[in-house]
Design a protein around this motif. Structure first.
Motif, PDB file in Angstrom:
ATOM      1  N   LEU A   1       0.852  -1.190   0.000  1.00 30.26           N
ATOM      2  CA  LEU A   1       0.000   0.000   0.000  1.00 30.26           C
ATOM      3  C   LEU A   1       0.889   1.241   0.000  1.00 30.26           C
ATOM      4  O   LEU A   1       1.868   1.295   0.765  1.00 30.26           O
ATOM      5  CB  LEU A   1      -0.919   0.026   1.237  1.00 30.26           C
ATOM      6  N   PRO A   2       0.551   2.235  -0.760  1.00 31.81           N
ATOM      7  CA  PRO A   2      -0.495   2.218  -1.798  1.00 31.81           C
ATOM      8  C   PRO A   2      -0.031   1.429  -3.029  1.00 31.81           C
ATOM      9  O   PRO A   2       1.155   1.314  -3.268  1.00 31.81           O
ATOM     10  CB  PRO A   2      -0.652   3.706  -2.107  1.00 31.81           C
ATOM     11  N   MET A   3      -1.020   0.957  -3.785  1.00 32.82           N
ATOM     12  CA  MET A   3      -0.731   0.165  -4.977  1.00 32.82           C
ATOM     13  C   MET A   3      -1.418   0.761  -6.196  1.00 32.82           C
ATOM     14  O   MET A   3      -2.573   1.184  -6.120  1.00 32.82           O
ATOM     15  CB  MET A   3      -1.234  -1.271  -4.787  1.00 32.82           C
ATOM     16  N   THR A   4      -0.682   0.862  -7.312  1.00 39.99           N
ATOM     17  CA  THR A   4      -1.243   1.311  -8.584  1.00 39.99           C
ATOM     18  C   THR A   4      -0.752   0.351  -9.684  1.00 39.99           C
ATOM     19  O   THR A   4       0.461   0.171  -9.849  1.00 39.99           O
ATOM     20  CB  THR A   4      -0.803   2.752  -8.919  1.00 39.99           C
ATOM     21  N   LYS A   5      -1.712  -0.216 -10.407  1.00 40.70           N
ATOM     22  CA  LYS A   5      -1.372  -1.156 -11.474  1.00 40.70           C
ATOM     23  C   LYS A   5      -2.167  -0.811 -12.730  1.00 40.70           C
ATOM     24  O   LYS A   5      -3.265  -0.254 -12.642  1.00 40.70           O
ATOM     25  CB  LYS A   5      -1.710  -2.599 -11.063  1.00 40.70           C
ATOM     26  N   THR A   6      -1.604  -1.152 -13.884  1.00 48.32           N
ATOM     27  CA  THR A   6      -2.289  -0.908 -15.162  1.00 48.32           C
ATOM     28  C   THR A   6      -2.280  -2.196 -15.997  1.00 48.32           C
ATOM     29  O   THR A   6      -1.343  -3.003 -15.923  1.00 48.32           O
ATOM     30  CB  THR A   6      -1.600   0.212 -15.954  1.00 48.32           C
ATOM     31  N   LEU A   7      -3.358  -2.326 -16.763  1.00 52.12           N
ATOM     32  CA  LEU A   7      -3.480  -3.435 -17.711  1.00 52.12           C
ATOM     33  C   LEU A   7      -3.963  -2.895 -19.054  1.00 52.12           C
ATOM     34  O   LEU A   7      -4.643  -1.855 -19.101  1.00 52.12           O
ATOM     35  CB  LEU A   7      -4.471  -4.485 -17.207  1.00 52.12           C
ATOM     36  N   LYS A   8      -3.648  -3.615 -20.097  1.00 57.87           N
ATOM     37  CA  LYS A   8      -4.098  -3.228 -21.423  1.00 57.87           C
ATOM     38  C   LYS A   8      -5.570  -3.600 -21.574  1.00 57.87           C
ATOM     39  O   LYS A   8      -6.003  -4.674 -21.176  1.00 57.87           O
ATOM     40  CB  LYS A   8      -3.260  -3.915 -22.492  1.00 57.87           C
ATOM     41  N   LEU A   9      -6.332  -2.629 -22.117  1.00 62.88           N
ATOM     42  CA  LEU A   9      -7.775  -2.832 -22.263  1.00 62.88           C
ATOM     43  C   LEU A   9      -8.050  -3.830 -23.390  1.00 62.88           C
ATOM     44  O   LEU A   9      -7.517  -3.711 -24.502  1.00 62.88           O
ATOM     45  CB  LEU A   9      -8.461  -1.500 -22.574  1.00 62.88           C
ATOM     46  N   LYS A  10      -8.923  -4.805 -23.076  1.00 63.84           N
ATOM     47  CA  LYS A  10      -9.316  -5.809 -24.051  1.00 63.84           C
ATOM     48  C   LYS A  10     -10.746  -5.522 -24.490  1.00 63.84           C
ATOM     49  O   LYS A  10     -11.604  -5.270 -23.669  1.00 63.84           O
ATOM     50  CB  LYS A  10      -9.236  -7.209 -23.455  1.00 63.84           C
ATOM     51  N   ASP A  11     -10.945  -5.622 -25.800  1.00 60.59           N
ATOM     52  CA  ASP A  11     -12.279  -5.317 -26.304  1.00 60.59           C
ATOM     53  C   ASP A  11     -13.313  -6.375 -25.897  1.00 60.59           C
ATOM     54  O   ASP A  11     -14.510  -6.070 -25.784  1.00 60.59           O
ATOM     55  CB  ASP A  11     -12.241  -5.230 -27.839  1.00 60.59           C
ATOM     56  N   ASP A  12     -12.895  -7.588 -25.667  1.00 57.75           N
ATOM     57  CA  ASP A  12     -13.839  -8.643 -25.320  1.00 57.75           C
ATOM     58  C   ASP A  12     -14.023  -8.828 -23.821  1.00 57.75           C
ATOM     59  O   ASP A  12     -14.715  -9.765 -23.392  1.00 57.75           O
ATOM     60  CB  ASP A  12     -13.390  -9.980 -25.963  1.00 57.75           C
ATOM     61  N   ALA A  13     -13.378  -7.986 -23.000  1.00 59.24           N
ATOM     62  CA  ALA A  13     -13.509  -8.126 -21.545  1.00 59.24           C
ATOM     63  C   ALA A  13     -14.908  -7.705 -21.111  1.00 59.24           C
ATOM     64  O   ALA A  13     -15.467  -6.707 -21.586  1.00 59.24           O
ATOM     65  CB  ALA A  13     -12.461  -7.284 -20.835  1.00 59.24           C
ATOM     66  N   MET A  14     -15.511  -8.461 -20.212  1.00 63.14           N
ATOM     67  CA  MET A  14     -16.857  -8.141 -19.731  1.00 63.14           C
ATOM     68  C   MET A  14     -16.821  -7.161 -18.536  1.00 63.14           C
ATOM     69  O   MET A  14     -17.736  -6.362 -18.390  1.00 63.14           O
ATOM     70  CB  MET A  14     -17.578  -9.432 -19.325  1.00 63.14           C
ATOM     71  N   TYR A  15     -15.767  -7.219 -17.738  1.00 65.24           N
ATOM     72  CA  TYR A  15     -15.651  -6.284 -16.601  1.00 65.24           C
ATOM     73  C   TYR A  15     -14.185  -6.235 -16.155  1.00 65.24           C
ATOM     74  O   TYR A  15     -13.404  -7.135 -16.474  1.00 65.24           O
ATOM     75  CB  TYR A  15     -16.538  -6.696 -15.418  1.00 65.24           C
ATOM     76  N   TYR A  16     -13.862  -5.223 -15.388  1.00 65.03           N
ATOM     77  CA  TYR A  16     -12.572  -5.079 -14.698  1.00 65.03           C
ATOM     78  C   TYR A  16     -12.878  -4.723 -13.243  1.00 65.03           C
ATOM     79  O   TYR A  16     -13.748  -3.906 -12.967  1.00 65.03           O
ATOM     80  CB  TYR A  16     -11.708  -3.992 -15.340  1.00 65.03           C
ATOM     81  N   ASN A  17     -12.147  -5.350 -12.342  1.00 64.53           N
ATOM     82  CA  ASN A  17     -12.401  -5.053 -10.919  1.00 64.53           C
ATOM     83  C   ASN A  17     -11.121  -5.187 -10.102  1.00 64.53           C
ATOM     84  O   ASN A  17     -10.127  -5.741 -10.574  1.00 64.53           O
ATOM     85  CB  ASN A  17     -13.503  -5.955 -10.363  1.00 64.53           C
ATOM     86  N   VAL A  18     -11.213  -4.694  -8.868  1.00 65.29           N
ATOM     87  CA  VAL A  18     -10.124  -4.794  -7.910  1.00 65.29           C
ATOM     88  C   VAL A  18     -10.742  -5.052  -6.545  1.00 65.29           C
ATOM     89  O   VAL A  18     -11.788  -4.479  -6.213  1.00 65.29           O
ATOM     90  CB  VAL A  18      -9.246  -3.521  -7.877  1.00 65.29           C
ATOM     91  N   THR A  19     -10.129  -5.958  -5.743  1.00 62.27           N
ATOM     92  CA  THR A  19     -10.605  -6.249  -4.389  1.00 62.27           C
ATOM     93  C   THR A  19      -9.420  -6.172  -3.427  1.00 62.27           C
ATOM     94  O   THR A  19      -8.290  -6.516  -3.780  1.00 62.27           O
ATOM     95  CB  THR A  19     -11.233  -7.648  -4.306  1.00 62.27           C
ATOM     96  N   ALA A  20      -9.749  -5.724  -2.194  1.00 64.27           N
ATOM     97  CA  ALA A  20      -8.723  -5.657  -1.143  1.00 64.27           C
ATOM     98  C   ALA A  20      -9.380  -6.076   0.162  1.00 64.27           C
ATOM     99  O   ALA A  20     -10.253  -5.368   0.672  1.00 64.27           O
ATOM    100  CB  ALA A  20      -8.147  -4.257  -1.039  1.00 64.27           C
ATOM    101  N   GLN A  21      -8.980  -7.273   0.681  1.00 63.58           N
ATOM    102  CA  GLN A  21      -9.561  -7.793   1.905  1.00 63.58           C
ATOM    103  C   GLN A  21      -8.589  -7.586   3.075  1.00 63.58           C
ATOM    104  O   GLN A  21      -7.438  -8.003   3.020  1.00 63.58           O
ATOM    105  CB  GLN A  21      -9.877  -9.291   1.753  1.00 63.58           C
ATOM    106  N   LEU A  22      -9.115  -6.932   4.127  1.00 59.73           N
ATOM    107  CA  LEU A  22      -8.302  -6.688   5.317  1.00 59.73           C
ATOM    108  C   LEU A  22      -8.075  -7.990   6.068  1.00 59.73           C
ATOM    109  O   LEU A  22      -8.947  -8.876   6.089  1.00 59.73           O
ATOM    110  CB  LEU A  22      -8.993  -5.667   6.230  1.00 59.73           C
ATOM    111  N   GLN A  23      -6.936  -8.094   6.775  1.00 60.07           N
ATOM    112  CA  GLN A  23      -6.585  -9.290   7.522  1.00 60.07           C
ATOM    113  C   GLN A  23      -6.579  -9.001   9.029  1.00 60.07           C
ATOM    114  O   GLN A  23      -5.586  -9.192   9.706  1.00 60.07           O
ATOM    115  CB  GLN A  23      -5.210  -9.808   7.067  1.00 60.07           C
ATOM    116  N   GLY A  24      -7.723  -8.508   9.534  1.00 61.00           N
ATOM    117  CA  GLY A  24      -7.851  -8.313  10.975  1.00 61.00           C
ATOM    118  C   GLY A  24      -7.868  -6.855  11.407  1.00 61.00           C
ATOM    119  O   GLY A  24      -7.798  -6.574  12.606  1.00 61.00           O
TER     120      GLY A  24
END
Length: 208
Positions: free
Chosen positions: A146-169
């Motif tokens: 943390l903090p985190m910043t990432k990039t990916l190449k956009l795909k025309d056939d992708a249905m969604y893009y998401n990010v999740t972050a689960q706390l550990q306590g």
């Protein structure tokens, strides 16, 4: 009567005679000197007694006036105290100096992501750690730090893009995903809660 008869003699005294003088009234014989003293001395004593009476009456009046008691005048004085007056209490006024106004720095506007890229971000605090994943419906990538910043190449056939972050306590984190100028954000705080942000592609190529 014939004019040759002589005039009758005057009825008064004979011509050339002195008329007789009337008799003088008898003069009182002057008395002896001792008789005069008998009259003068009593008169002097009377005058003396009158003068003494007047003087004594004046003295009596003065004595009566002086015998009257003089008026009593009462003068009230404030008792002087040797005790010194207590000093007035000192009042201290403390003013808090206001810090000079700090001009807010304009936030840096990040350059929009290129249309052919997807941007994933996670920031906040996670003392016990956080489990991060990001990607699309066809690709899932593990993130870290943390903090985190990432990039990916956009795909025309992708249905969604998401990010999740689960706390550990515990902790508090935010996350976001940006596609084609559109951004979705999420938030998680405490325990094992999960921060989730997702953008889905539409039929006409738009993202929501």
């Amino acid at each position: 009567m014939s004019q040759n008869q002589p005039p009758p003699p005057p009825s008064g005294p004979a011509w050339g005679q002195v008329p007789p003088q009337p008799p003088m009234p008898p003069q009182p014989a002057s008395g002896p000197k001792w008789a005069r003293k008998r009259i003068v001395i009593p008169a002097a004593l009377v005058i003396l007694f009158i003068g003494v009476g007047i003087g004594s009456s004046g003295n009596d009046q003065k004595t009566a006036a002086s015998s009257k008691p003089a008026p009593r005048v009462t003068v009230t004085e404030t008792a002087k105290s040797d005790a010194k007056p207590e000093p007035a209490p000192t009042v201290t006024v403390t003013k808090t100096a206001k810090p000079p106004a700090v001009k807010a720095k304009p936030k840096k506007t990040e350059a929009p992501a290129p249309k052919d890229q997807v941007v994933f971000k996670v920031w906040g605090s996670a003392p016990a750690g956080v489990d991060i994943t990001y990607g699309s419906d066809s690709d899932s990538i593990q993130g870290h730090g943390l903090p985190m910043t990432k990039t990916l190449k956009l795909k025309d056939d992708a249905m969604y893009y998401n990010v999740t972050a689960q706390l550990q306590g515990g902790g508090d984190v935010h996350c976001s995903v940006t596609v084609d100028g559109k951004t979705k954000t999420g938030h998680a705080s405490g325990g094992y809660n999960i921060c989730n942000a997702q953008l889905s592609g539409g039929l006409f190529g738009d993202w929501s």
